[in-house]
Design a protein around this motif. Sequence first.
Motif, mmCIF file in Angstrom:
data_model
loop_
_atom_site.group_PDB
_atom_site.id
_atom_site.type_symbol
_atom_site.label_atom_id
_atom_site.label_comp_id
_atom_site.label_asym_id
_atom_site.label_seq_id
_atom_site.Cartn_x
_atom_site.Cartn_y
_atom_site.Cartn_z
ATOM 1 N N CYS A 114 1.053 -1.179 0.086
ATOM 2 C CA CYS A 114 0.101 -0.049 0.085
ATOM 3 C C CYS A 114 0.900 0.937 -0.053
ATOM 4 O O CYS A 114 0.425 2.239 0.121
ATOM 5 N N HIS A 119 2.906 2.250 2.433
ATOM 6 C CA HIS A 119 3.294 2.896 3.672
ATOM 7 C C HIS A 119 4.755 3.196 3.907
ATOM 8 O O HIS A 119 5.073 4.207 4.662
ATOM 9 N N GLU A 130 -3.200 0.617 9.997
ATOM 10 C CA GLU A 130 -3.956 1.255 9.427
ATOM 11 C C GLU A 130 -4.932 0.271 8.532
ATOM 12 O O GLU A 130 -6.265 0.629 8.219
ATOM 13 N N GLU A 131 -4.296 -0.802 7.920
ATOM 14 C CA GLU A 131 -4.859 -1.787 7.204
ATOM 15 C C GLU A 131 -5.839 -2.398 7.935
ATOM 16 O O GLU A 131 -6.785 -3.089 7.322
ATOM 17 N N HIS A 158 -2.393 -2.777 -2.974
ATOM 18 C CA HIS A 158 -2.563 -4.018 -2.259
ATOM 19 C C HIS A 158 -2.426 -4.972 -3.344
ATOM 20 O O HIS A 158 -2.812 -6.273 -3.067
HETATM 21 ZN ZN LIG Z 1 -3.842 -0.138 2.273
#
Ligand SMILES: [Zn+2]
Length: 441
Positions: A131, A133, A166-167, A410
Amino acid sequence: MPRFLIAIALSLGLLAVPAAADEALYQAIDNDYAYLEDLYLYLHRNPELSYQEQKTMKRIAAELGGLGFEVTENVGGFGLVGVMENGEGPTVLIRTDLDALPLQEQTGLPYASVIRGINQAGEEVSIMHACGHDIHMSTFIGTARRLVELKDSWRGTLVMIGQPAEERGGGARAMLNDGLFERFPLPDYNLALHDGAGAPAGTIGYTSGYALANVDSVDIIVHGIGGHGAYPHTTKDPVVLAAQIVVGLQTLVSRVISPLDPGVVTVGSIHGGTKHNIISDNVKLQLTVRSYTDEVRKTLLDGIKRIAENLGRAAGLPEDKLPEVIVSEDDRTPSTYNDPALSDRVTKAMRAAGVAGIIREIPPVMGGEDFSEYGRTEEKIPGFLFWVGAVNPEEYATTVAAGGSFPSLHSPFFAPDPEPTIKTGVRAMTIAALELLGKAE
Ligand SMILES: [Zn+2]
Ligand SMILES: [Zn+2]
């Protein structure tokens, strides 16, 4: 940036020529890139799952500590908070997320992750920053490094937070529940960015108002009275009832909410039965439910319960065997609302500073982000989350020309182009923070 993008940008008046101060800032960001790339490669090679981000937290905490921030670790799990007070002025919170996903990286990059770990179910899984991050964290540290260097030109307090999980949608709530807004300076503004998998690096996208959706996870357990497949009249068949519920739910978006209000009800999973000739006792459905406003959210969730229970009644089930509708308390994120005045102010500053090739307003999406939580406390702090394009610009141009598409966030193939993405992110976030912090007298 590809030439056709420059042409579009010029025609829309989206390209600005940076002033001398901004030129100096961008030169400093270019000069700092080698440092940020090392950090990025470390983070990319060492991803950690949600609720397990201990090493990542330590690394980011060490970076901020080295810059003179007062750092507190283990806030809401493996979250961290870095505070830098620099005189009278507004308090600006900048958030990065820390966690990665259970995916086996298939980008073929020389620095692809080969890390494996144990997920919450106790299974061994591959782990990847799919994602981006890791891009967010590198940008976050790059921004901190610039703001510290420019300390003489701003006044106020910087609160830089690294958020876990967060996920899983739980990290922001965990940090707030652990006293983020009580133990540390209360922000006047919240800022965050996310990389975009469908836009070229060197561009910024943003949405004023609702930008990301309320995301709810709902389980429905459809009970039945099982028996032999040859004698359906002696049973209450949960497979037929579940099928009616799936179809009935389609009327919520098409017939119940206003056509002008966005909503999604997706049944992503349906499981029941074991064999051709057995009518089973139950069927389990798993739904994702999405909306922007809290009113539409309530209408959809109430409607799911009403349709499921009443179709159970219509099937002749007794009251104690009606379908059970369970709305998850943990697995949810509220919608992200970008404060329009703040969006306007920050993007004007970005445009004036020539932050990116293109800065444009883009439509909202039905994805979710728990950054929204920081604006949903009683203080109602205005927040702004923007998108930083992450696709290699040449690859973007050739893929678009060929009518192709890009690996999404993702995806195990998601491979952001780190240099232009991180540099643009640092530019944008530094300019945003400088705009909101007080100016030195
Ligand atoms: Zn994500
Ligand atoms: Zn993300």
